[in-house]
Design a protein around this motif. Sequence first.
Motif, short mmCIF file in Angstrom:
data_model
loop_
_atom_site.label_atom_id
_atom_site.label_comp_id
_atom_site.label_asym_id
_atom_site.label_seq_id
_atom_site.Cartn_x
_atom_site.Cartn_y
_atom_site.Cartn_z
N SER A 58 49.95 32.61 30.45
CA SER A 58 50.52 32.50 31.78
C SER A 58 49.44 32.04 32.77
N LYS A 60 49.27 31.36 35.81
CA LYS A 60 49.15 31.95 37.15
C LYS A 60 48.13 33.09 37.19
N THR A 61 47.91 33.72 36.05
CA THR A 61 47.06 34.90 36.01
C THR A 61 45.59 34.55 36.28
N ASP A 79 52.55 28.91 29.93
CA ASP A 79 53.68 29.24 30.80
C ASP A 79 53.28 28.79 32.19
N HIS A 199 61.49 38.07 31.88
CA HIS A 199 60.17 38.62 32.24
C HIS A 199 60.48 39.79 33.15
N SER A 202 55.36 43.37 35.99
CA SER A 202 53.98 43.40 35.55
C SER A 202 53.16 44.28 36.50
N GLY A 238 55.84 38.16 29.93
CA GLY A 238 54.56 38.87 29.81
C GLY A 238 54.75 40.30 30.30
N GLY A 239 53.75 40.81 31.01
CA GLY A 239 53.90 42.12 31.65
C GLY A 239 53.15 43.26 30.99
N GLU A 273 54.69 35.31 27.12
CA GLU A 273 53.96 34.69 28.24
C GLU A 273 52.94 35.66 28.82
N PRO A 274 52.01 36.14 28.03
CA PRO A 274 51.06 37.13 28.54
C PRO A 274 49.98 36.49 29.40
N GLY A 275 49.54 37.23 30.37
CA GLY A 275 48.42 36.79 31.19
C GLY A 275 47.43 37.93 31.34
N ARG A 276 47.85 38.93 32.10
CA ARG A 276 46.98 40.06 32.42
C ARG A 276 46.37 40.70 31.16
N TYR A 384 44.77 37.79 38.33
CA TYR A 384 45.27 37.82 39.71
C TYR A 384 44.15 38.14 40.70
C1 LIG Z 1 57.65 34.38 34.32
C2 LIG Z 1 56.38 35.10 34.10
N1 LIG Z 1 55.85 35.11 32.87
C3 LIG Z 1 54.67 35.73 32.62
C4 LIG Z 1 53.97 36.40 33.61
C5 LIG Z 1 52.66 37.03 33.27
O1 LIG Z 1 52.68 38.39 33.42
P1 LIG Z 1 51.43 39.27 32.93
O2 LIG Z 1 50.22 38.72 33.57
O3 LIG Z 1 51.73 40.64 33.37
O4 LIG Z 1 51.38 39.18 31.45
C6 LIG Z 1 54.50 36.43 34.91
C7 LIG Z 1 53.79 37.17 35.97
O5 LIG Z 1 54.23 37.46 37.00
C8 LIG Z 1 55.73 35.76 35.16
O6 LIG Z 1 56.25 35.74 36.39
#
Ligand SMILES: Cc1ncc(COP(=O)(O)O)c(C=O)c1O
Length: 427
Positions: A58, A60-61, A79, A199, A202, A238-239, A273-276, A384
């Motif tokens: 993911s 964005k993380t 993602d 999703h 998180s 993710g989450g 879709e893991p990030g954190r 984040y």
């Molecule tokens: C659609 C989607 N996928 C994956 C994630 C990643 O979540 P995490 O970092 O908790 O794994 C997010 C985070 O907000 C999300 O909005």
Amino acid sequence: MDHFHYTGHVLYCEGVPVAELAESYGTPLFVYSKKTLLHHLHQLQRAFAPAEPLICYSIKTNPNLAICRLMRENGTGFDVTSGGELFRALQAGGNPERIVFAGVGKTDREITEALDVDILMFNVESEGELAVLRDLSEQRRQQVRLAFRVNPDVDPKTHTKTATGKRGTKFGLDWERVEKLANTVLGHPYLKLTGIHMHLGSPIYSTEPYRTALERAVPLIEALREQGHDLHYLNMGGGFGIHYRKQEGLPADAFAEVILPAVEYTRCQLLLEPGRFIVGNAGILVSRVLFVKDAGGKRFVIQDAAMNDLIRPTLYDAFHRIWPVEPPSEVPAPPEDYESPIPHTRLVDIVGPVCESGDFLARDRWFPEVKRGDLLAIFSAGAYGMAMSSNYNGRCRAAEVLVDGDKHRLIRRRETYHDLIRPELEV
Ligand SMILES: Cc1ncc(COP(=O)(O)O)c(C=O)c1O
């Protein structure tokens, strides 16, 4: 397990003393450990191995290109939630066949960019988005793969600002309406409903929300197949929560135990879709104390990292462990909960230079005596942190460094004052 450790009252990242990094690159500084990044990714890969999942990191993380490249080289797709993240994924060498696109407000431009490279699938979040995809697919005569992002109305028991799978949030389609909507794409020459996406929120510290969501998703998958859709992707988002305060995060195996049976039962290809879980504890933010000030009966440790570098404490009331990079030798390691008094410490607020009362990294924290020039480590800052940073108060974004054993390299230079005004000079 992460590779930030104190040896003889000196904090190391892998084989490198953190103080050395602060000297070389300045502060505030994000320091990432390659071993930790890979360790966490491998934990997920191992736990979910029976399903041979496609793990879509993911972006964005933590969107740093070096981290994205490292993820790709170690088997992940991506993602993305915007055109900018798609651009990053491609810049990092991402294969479009391994890219999924979520987000409630995809613009026509962003959708077109994703169509141009023919990504694996769009996670569709509204009827309106579906209509745009229908029009564009017909205009372009292009096959488009969809997953419906379902809002399963599950309480993930996380901060309200990061709970996404609950009715009343803006995310996904109400699950009772999915079948009706799916009917509208049945037999469409270009749109192919290939999956279900969820999703939940998180960070999540229990497997229960996943179990409950799957209790809704599995019958839905069966119903959609009965309708005639060739549904073969189950995307669980993710989450997965991590240790911020103590050992509160669940191991990847715990989530796998709940998710794998549903994957096996539905014979779906699993997407995650893991990030954190991957980057959260693979990064720290290093800052330097500017002043120690007593005011209003409180002690404030004012240091050079601020809410523009790490907004989680003020945005989500998030807890980050903070400790000196080289703590005084008489001070014991802090207890895991940080709540009980620690010998040779006192209660302080750890704050930054930004002109907001909300600019704090910790409040009422037991902390050793520190002085101007001392270095602090703000732990669990890999996710984040930089991703949500800003230039508020005319502050240049921090530098980022990646440590690999006893080597380290800059993966994002510190911004300059000129960077702050460049877009305005270019108009
Ligand atoms: C659609 C989607 N996928 C994956 C994630 C990643 O979540 P995490 O970092 O908790 O794994 C997010 C985070 O907000 C999300 O909005």
